[in-house]
Design an enzyme around this catalytic site. Structure first.
Site, PDB file in Angstrom:
ATOM      1  N   GLU A  98       0.798  -1.178  -0.084  1.00  0.00           N
ATOM      2  CA  GLU A  98       0.090   0.122  -0.127  1.00  0.00           C
ATOM      3  C   GLU A  98       0.938   1.164  -0.015  1.00  0.00           C
ATOM      4  OE1 GLU A  98      -2.793   1.446  -0.006  1.00  0.00           O
ATOM      5  OE2 GLU A  98      -4.342   0.418   1.160  1.00  0.00           O
ATOM      6  N   ASP A 102      -4.419   5.456   6.232  1.00  0.00           N
ATOM      7  CA  ASP A 102      -4.976   6.781   6.685  1.00  0.00           C
ATOM      8  C   ASP A 102      -6.060   6.184   7.471  1.00  0.00           C
ATOM      9  OD1 ASP A 102      -5.516   9.578   6.786  1.00  0.00           O
ATOM     10  OD2 ASP A 102      -6.868   9.320   5.257  1.00  0.00           O
ATOM     11  N   ARG A 164       1.885  12.495  -8.752  1.00  0.00           N
ATOM     12  CA  ARG A 164       2.576  11.076  -8.457  1.00  0.00           C
ATOM     13  C   ARG A 164       4.007  10.996  -8.949  1.00  0.00           C
ATOM     14  NH1 ARG A 164      -1.912   7.910  -7.194  1.00  0.00           N
ATOM     15  NH2 ARG A 164      -3.949   8.266  -8.231  1.00  0.00           N
TER      16      ARG A 164
HETATM   17  P1  IMP Z   1      -8.115   5.167   3.771  1.00  0.00           P
HETATM   18  O1  IMP Z   1      -8.850   4.186   3.212  1.00  0.00           O
HETATM   19  O2  IMP Z   1      -8.471   6.420   4.498  1.00  0.00           O
HETATM   20  O3  IMP Z   1      -6.887   4.655   4.657  1.00  0.00           O
HETATM   21  O4  IMP Z   1      -7.209   5.785   2.405  1.00  0.00           O
HETATM   22  C1  IMP Z   1      -6.319   5.342   2.001  1.00  0.00           C
HETATM   23  C2  IMP Z   1      -5.995   5.804   0.393  1.00  0.00           C
HETATM   24  O5  IMP Z   1      -6.399   7.040   0.569  1.00  0.00           O
HETATM   25  C3  IMP Z   1      -4.697   5.766   0.145  1.00  0.00           C
HETATM   26  O6  IMP Z   1      -4.619   4.463  -0.577  1.00  0.00           O
HETATM   27  C4  IMP Z   1      -4.549   7.007  -0.558  1.00  0.00           C
HETATM   28  O7  IMP Z   1      -5.072   6.765  -2.129  1.00  0.00           O
HETATM   29  C5  IMP Z   1      -5.471   7.916  -0.192  1.00  0.00           C
HETATM   30  N1  IMP Z   1      -4.558   8.990   0.962  1.00  0.00           N
HETATM   31  C6  IMP Z   1      -4.837   9.084   2.181  1.00  0.00           C
HETATM   32  N2  IMP Z   1      -4.195   9.848   2.713  1.00  0.00           N
HETATM   33  C7  IMP Z   1      -3.340  10.658   1.771  1.00  0.00           C
HETATM   34  C8  IMP Z   1      -2.198  11.462   1.378  1.00  0.00           C
HETATM   35  O8  IMP Z   1      -1.964  12.133   2.482  1.00  0.00           O
HETATM   36  N3  IMP Z   1      -2.071  11.581   0.274  1.00  0.00           N
HETATM   37  C9  IMP Z   1      -2.630  11.141  -0.967  1.00  0.00           C
HETATM   38  N4  IMP Z   1      -3.513  10.162  -0.892  1.00  0.00           N
HETATM   39  C10 IMP Z   1      -3.884   9.743   0.354  1.00  0.00           C
HETATM   40 MG    MG Z   2      -5.296   8.870  -4.180  1.00  0.00          MG
END
Ligand code: IMP
Ligand code: MG
Length: 177
Positions: A98, A102, A164
């Site tokens: 991953e 987050d 990216r």
């Molecule tokens: P989660 O489901 O909230 O854990 O989010 C995970 C996904 O959100 C990651 O795989 C990223 O694609 C995106 N994401 C979360 N935080 C960031 C960040 O600080 N920068 C860019 N993408 C993020």
């Molecule tokens: Mg993203």
């Protein structure tokens, strides 16, 4: 939106970190029984490419899964998974790669989907971890960097599909235009 002037995580730190993770992963999987890397598109592509170049684990199979859960800098809460047809990992050891942990929603959905395919074991490697943002409890066995609650871009990570390709990781300040 403005990028931090200096990177939060510079190229040399990323290189060191990738080597350390590859060593830790190899120590666990070096018995010749093989491993399937499931790389999460699109954010983990650059990290995974660097990681597998120095990963001494054989045989190594590579698969991809696509996850989408963000709109700009906000997690939308709903996770959309696009599983490519070849996610047949029954009886095999799987390591999910991953970009960032987050809230934990995306990873939880991914791990559940892969669990359903009955792997022999399932572990998680993430380049970045934002533990203070967690909503769903999930832990990675291999973590590159634990960071504070910043929105970061570069080295695969995007803001609305931009940034990216930056080779280092920067903080994006949403309050500045
Ligand atoms: P989660 O489901 O909230 O854990 O989010 C995970 C996904 O959100 C990651 O795989 C990223 O694609 C995106 N994401 C979360 N935080 C960031 C960040 O600080 N920068 C860019 N993408 C993020
Ligand atoms: Mg993203």
């Amino acid at each position: 939106m403005r990028l931090s002037e200096r990177p939060l995580i510079a190229r040399t730190e990323i290189d060191e970190c990738v080597k350390r993770l590859a060593r830790d992963i190899a120590a666990r999987y070096q018995d010749g029984e093989g491993l399937v890397l499931v790389i999460v598109l699109k954010g983990a592509t650059m990290f995974a490419a660097d990681l597998m170049r120095c990963l001494d684990v054989h045989p190594l199979r590579i698969e991809y899964i696509r996850a989408k859960s963000y709109d700009g800098t906000d997690s939308v809460g709903e996770v959309e998974l696009i599983v490519l047809p070849d996610l047949s990992v029954a009886g095999q050891r799987v390591l999910v790669v991953e970009d960032i942990l987050d809230t934990g929603r995306t990873t939880t959905a991914i791990l559940k989907t892969i669990e359903g395919a009955r792997p022999a074991s399932l572990e998680l490697c993430t380049l970045l971890d934002k533990p203070s943002r967690r909503v769903v409890p999930v832990e990675a066995q291999y973590v590159g960097f634990s960071i504070d609650d910043h929105f970061v871009v570069g080295y695969g990570l995007d803001y609305r599909e931009e940034y990216r390709s930056l080779p280092e990781i920067f903080v994006l300040d949403p309050s500045n235009d």
